[in-house]
Design a protein around this motif. Structure first.
Motif, PDB file in Angstrom:
ATOM      1  N   GLU A  11       6.905  -0.467  -0.128  1.00 10.52           N
ATOM      2  CA  GLU A  11       6.683   0.175   1.166  1.00 10.52           C
ATOM      3  C   GLU A  11       5.851  -0.717   2.076  1.00 10.52           C
ATOM      4  O   GLU A  11       6.150  -0.871   3.266  1.00 10.52           O
ATOM      5  CB  GLU A  11       5.982   1.522   0.927  1.00 10.52           C
ATOM      6  N   ALA A  37       5.094   6.247 -14.618  1.00  7.30           N
ATOM      7  CA  ALA A  37       4.964   6.837 -13.279  1.00  7.30           C
ATOM      8  C   ALA A  37       4.000   6.014 -12.424  1.00  7.30           C
ATOM      9  O   ALA A  37       4.243   5.780 -11.232  1.00  7.30           O
ATOM     10  CB  ALA A  37       4.475   8.274 -13.397  1.00  7.30           C
ATOM     11  N   GLU A  38       2.912   5.546 -13.055  1.00  6.24           N
ATOM     12  CA  GLU A  38       1.926   4.748 -12.313  1.00  6.24           C
ATOM     13  C   GLU A  38       2.540   3.427 -11.852  1.00  6.24           C
ATOM     14  O   GLU A  38       2.350   2.987 -10.706  1.00  6.24           O
ATOM     15  CB  GLU A  38       0.713   4.502 -13.221  1.00  6.24           C
ATOM     16  N   ARG A  60       3.141   8.658 -18.133  1.00  4.06           N
ATOM     17  CA  ARG A  60       2.152   8.477 -17.061  1.00  4.06           C
ATOM     18  C   ARG A  60       2.092   7.018 -16.638  1.00  4.06           C
ATOM     19  O   ARG A  60       1.977   6.694 -15.450  1.00  4.06           O
ATOM     20  CB  ARG A  60       0.772   8.953 -17.547  1.00  4.06           C
ATOM     21  N   SER A  99       5.708   2.878 -11.371  1.00  3.94           N
ATOM     22  CA  SER A  99       6.680   3.175 -10.324  1.00  3.94           C
ATOM     23  C   SER A  99       5.988   3.385  -8.993  1.00  3.94           C
ATOM     24  O   SER A  99       6.450   2.924  -7.946  1.00  3.94           O
ATOM     25  CB  SER A  99       7.471   4.441 -10.688  1.00  3.94           C
ATOM     26  N   ARG A 100       4.848   4.101  -9.048  1.00  2.00           N
ATOM     27  CA  ARG A 100       4.117   4.380  -7.809  1.00  2.00           C
ATOM     28  C   ARG A 100       3.632   3.091  -7.174  1.00  2.00           C
ATOM     29  O   ARG A 100       3.781   2.866  -5.963  1.00  2.00           O
ATOM     30  CB  ARG A 100       2.938   5.302  -8.111  1.00  2.00           C
ATOM     31  N   ARG A 101       3.089   2.184  -8.030  1.00  2.00           N
ATOM     32  CA  ARG A 101       2.583   0.918  -7.488  1.00  2.00           C
ATOM     33  C   ARG A 101       3.729   0.096  -6.909  1.00  2.00           C
ATOM     34  O   ARG A 101       3.588  -0.512  -5.841  1.00  2.00           O
ATOM     35  CB  ARG A 101       1.883   0.119  -8.602  1.00  2.00           C
ATOM     36  N   SER A 102       4.852   0.076  -7.643  1.00  2.00           N
ATOM     37  CA  SER A 102       6.003  -0.684  -7.146  1.00  2.00           C
ATOM     38  C   SER A 102       6.465  -0.133  -5.807  1.00  2.00           C
ATOM     39  O   SER A 102       6.768  -0.890  -4.877  1.00  2.00           O
ATOM     40  CB  SER A 102       7.157  -0.601  -8.151  1.00  2.00           C
ATOM     41  N   ALA A 103       6.519   1.206  -5.740  1.00  2.00           N
ATOM     42  CA  ALA A 103       6.969   1.836  -4.502  1.00  2.00           C
ATOM     43  C   ALA A 103       6.012   1.514  -3.362  1.00  2.00           C
ATOM     44  O   ALA A 103       6.436   1.241  -2.228  1.00  2.00           O
ATOM     45  CB  ALA A 103       7.076   3.342  -4.698  1.00  2.00           C
ATOM     46  N   GLU A 104       4.700   1.551  -3.685  1.00  2.00           N
ATOM     47  CA  GLU A 104       3.706   1.247  -2.643  1.00  2.00           C
ATOM     48  C   GLU A 104       3.852  -0.198  -2.163  1.00  2.00           C
ATOM     49  O   GLU A 104       3.810  -0.476  -0.956  1.00  2.00           O
ATOM     50  CB  GLU A 104       2.304   1.458  -3.199  1.00  2.00           C
ATOM     51  N   GLN A 105       4.040  -1.106  -3.139  1.00  2.00           N
ATOM     52  CA  GLN A 105       4.183  -2.506  -2.760  1.00  2.00           C
ATOM     53  C   GLN A 105       5.432  -2.709  -1.916  1.00  2.00           C
ATOM     54  O   GLN A 105       5.418  -3.423  -0.906  1.00  2.00           O
ATOM     55  CB  GLN A 105       4.255  -3.372  -4.030  1.00  2.00           C
TER      56      GLN A 105
END
Lengths: 548, 165
Positions: A222, A211-212, A208, A214-220
């Motif tokens: 993006e 995944a969190e 988890r 990765s999500r933050r990295s992807a958001e940044q």
């Protein structure tokens, strides 16, 4: 943040195998002991040993009855007792029970000895029934031997009872051991389950967290990407205004009387300006594609118009020597985004003819029934061409290493092709030509005659609208015509609406009603052209009906 | 009828009878009573081997604790024998052996299972020395539930009397 060390998968397999092994050992151990207990509980060895002893005693009693009175009844009784004793003694060695009895007796045990003695007695049993002088002495001798066997059988029976008891104790001990082993296995299984649960929970938490992250990295990433794209779009937009300010005066300057040298300089400046406009427009679209703001239009347009637009842009860029044609048999009009298609083919064509004579290039547009297909062919070969084609085909989205000066036009073109759901490919040829093919999904426009009734009081406006919409497929019917009408154009600025609309609706029940100008009652109209003097919008709106 | 045919038939029947009797265990004649049925009313019915042999015979191939491997036992069904004295309606009957050993058995056993009074084993007549002439035999190999101590005790041999309880 600590994520902890990942748990190797083989550890889980080892734990599972260990648990399965423990469970198997426990299961088979208990099953074996239960089976042993069942067998022991079925054993009838004690009973059989006692019965043998009892039958021997009964036979001895029948012999004792025979001595004083050898009557037929006592003889028959003696014979019967002998047979019954025989059946008991010769059970030995037969069946599972006989095997048990034999095991307790050993090789030269009392039962084996008694069996041998019964076989010895069997042939002379008949003689005992007949009175004879030495009968009493013979019977006494037999009794003496049988009495000795009686004592030995007593000891045998006791041995069987004790051995049975010992076997029972042994099985009970084994069952106790199995029970303890089972308890230990159960405890181990519980501990292993708890450990496995703990490890699973820890692994789950780690996953988890990853995944969190990765999500933050992807958001940044993006957000950063969007910011860059937005910046690019805004800069492109802002640069176009001053460029127009340059190109406008240049155009005016070009129309004035200039010496040949000045005229050439103006043309050169215009070409550079047009090239910049092209690039900025491409960058604007590319930015929109990247940050998801790109919206594809689907409007009918003529393939000839596309060819003319591309031809014009190439000419403005100094590549007017390229041949641009529409293939014979192609539909005259298709659906699509004319501006984006034009950009795609202009960027690709300019990329292909860069540093090359534009006359070697040919652009042809066709339609295969489902897609608009444009092919750019250049009559050239060599390493440079192959390198450019490799760069064009191998470009990957989001690879920063490939964003070079040479790759700008291919990047923009490929981004737009992807946004149009198109396919870029190389066409194999037998000659030295190199052909790049772009296929974009596009439906051919169904061409029909559009019958228009124009309702206006202004003769001038009527003339303007008719001139603006003039086409082979648009027919303005006379006001008094009784022919069917597809579109009714109503000049809402010069007619009173309510009674007029009621009358028109009754007269043309199946027609489409378009208001020219903002109407007082919009509910009467299917479409509204808010600025009727914007002829391009009006033309687009009306001609769009041809495709629907 | 042709005289010589009648004489030949008579000789054949005598030969068959002698052959049958020769199969009987030594010391037990075919006509001698080997089993006594004592019904609930106290009346007794004596049966000879000949009479038991004349009844429908059933074969039970089974293992048991007293024999090696699977043995084919053959004899009349117990329920048929009990039926001769009307004892099949009783709840329980007592089987008594020649050595006075006895066991009480619910008659339901004989409707649930094809138990027989075995007279032969693998085709050989059971003598008294071989637990005969009558041995109560259950089809143990066909029913796993019969592999228990309860039914082991019911395999009574040298049966001489069946009486009501």
């Amino acid at each position: 943040m600590t994520l902890g060390r990942p748990i190797p998968r083989y550890l889980g397999v080892v734990v599972l195998l260990a648990m399965a092994g423990f469970a198997s050992v426990g299961f088979f151990s208990i099953r074996r002991d239960v089976e042993n207990l069942r067998i022991i509980s079925q054993d009838n060895t004690q009973w059989s040993a006692t019965q043998m002893e009892l039958e021997l005693l009964r036979f001895r009693l029948s012999l004792a009855d025979l001595a004083p009175r050898p009557m037929p009844e006592t003889i028959a009784a003696m014979q019967e007792r002998f047979d019954i004793l025989w059946s008991r003694v010769f059970m030995m060695g037969h069946g599972r029970l006989g095997e048990s009895l034999l095991r307790y007796d050993g090789e030269d045990g009392p039962v084996a000895g008694l069996a041998a003695y019964l076989q010895e007695l069997d042939p002379i049993l008949g003689d005992l029934a007949r009175p004879s002088p030495g009968l009493a002495a013979r019977l006494a001798g037999i009794e003496e031997r049988l009495a000795a066997f009686q004592q030995e059988l007593r000891e045998y029976t006791l041995r069987v009872i004790r051995a049975d008891s010992a076997a029972g104790d042994q099985v009970r001990t084994r069952i106790q051991t199995s029970a303890r082993l089972t308890a230990v296995i159960s405890l181990a299984a519980v501990l292993l389950s708890v450990l496995a649960l703990f490890l699973i929970l820890r692994e789950n938490r780690r996953q988890r967290e990853i995944a969190e992250m990765s999500r933050r990295s992807a958001e940044q990433a993006e957000l950063a990407s969007r910011a860059k794209s937005r910046f690019l779009s805004m800069m492109s937009h802002e640069l176009r205004n001053p460029l127009n300010g340059i190109l406008g005066p240049l155009a005016l300057l070009g129309q004035s009387e200039l010496a040949g040298r000045q005229q050439r300089l103006v043309v050169q400046a215009q070409q550079s300006g047009q090239s910049m406009v092209q690039m900025l427009s491409g960058l604007l679209d590319y930015g929109e594609v990247q940050d998801g703001r790109f919206r594809l239009k689907s409007e009918p347009f003529g393939l000839g118009a596309l060819a003319a637009a591309v031809r014009g842009d190439l000419r403005a860029e100094g590549a007017g020597g390229a041949t641009v044609t529409v293939l014979a048999g192609a539909p005259e009009r298709v659906h699509g985004d004319l501006d984006r298609l034009r950009q795609i083919f202009v960027h690709l064509a300019l990329y292909m003819v860069e540093n090359r004579d534009p006359a070697t290039a040919t652009l042809s547009f066709g339609h295969d029934g489902t897609s608009l297909a444009g092919e750019i062919a250049i009559a050239a070969s060599g390493e440079l061409v192959d390198w450019k084609l490799d760069l064009l085909m191998d470009l990957r989205e989001g690879s920063p290493d490939q964003v070079t000066a040479e790759a700008l036009r291919p990047l923009i073109a490929r981004g737009l092709i992807a946004a149009c759901n198109g396919v870029l490919s190389l066409v194999e040829t037998a000659d030295s030509r190199r052909i790049v093919r772009v296929a974009v999904p596009s439906a051919a426009v169904r061409l029909e005659l559009l019958r228009v009734h124009l309702e206006t009081r202004s003769m001038a406006l009527a003339a303007i609208y008719q001139a603006a919409l003039r086409s082979d497929r648009v027919v303005f019917l006379p006001p008094e015509s009784s022919d069917p009408v597809d579109i009714v154009l109503v000049d809402s600025t010069s007619v009173g609406e309510l009674p007029l609309m009621a009358r028109l609706r009754a007269r043309f029940p199946s027609a489409l009603f378009v208001s020219l100008g903002q109407p007082q009652s919009p509910e009467f109209f299917d479409d509204i052209v808010e600025v009727p003097n914007d002829m391009s919008q009006l033309r687009s709106s009306i001609l769009g009906r041809l495709a629907s | 009828m042709i005289p010589w045919f009648g004489a030949a038939l008579s000789a054949l029947l005598r030969t068959l009878l002698v052959a049958c009797l020769s199969l009987l265990p030594v010391g037990v004649s075919a006509a001698e009573s080997v089993l006594r049925l004592v019904g609930g009313d106290g009346r007794a019915l004596d049966l000879s081997l000949q009479e038991l042999q004349a009844m429908p015979q059933t074969t039970v191939a089974t293992e048991n604790e007293f024999s090696d491997g699977v043995v084919s036992y053959r004899g009349p069904l117990v329920r048929d024998v009990l039926g001769l004295a009307g004892m099949e309606r009783l709840a329980e009957v007592r089987f008594v052996a020649a050595n006075d050993y006895f066991v009480d058995i619910p008659t339901r056993d004989f409707s649930d299972y094809d138990a027989i009074l075995a007279m032969t084993a693998d085709g050989e007549r059971l003598s008294r020395r071989e637990k005969g002439p009558l041995w109560l035999m259950y089809p143990i190999s066909d029913h796993a539930e019969l592999r228990s101590r309860v039914y082991l005790r019911r395999l009574i041999w040298q049966v001489v009397r069946i009486e009501s309880r």
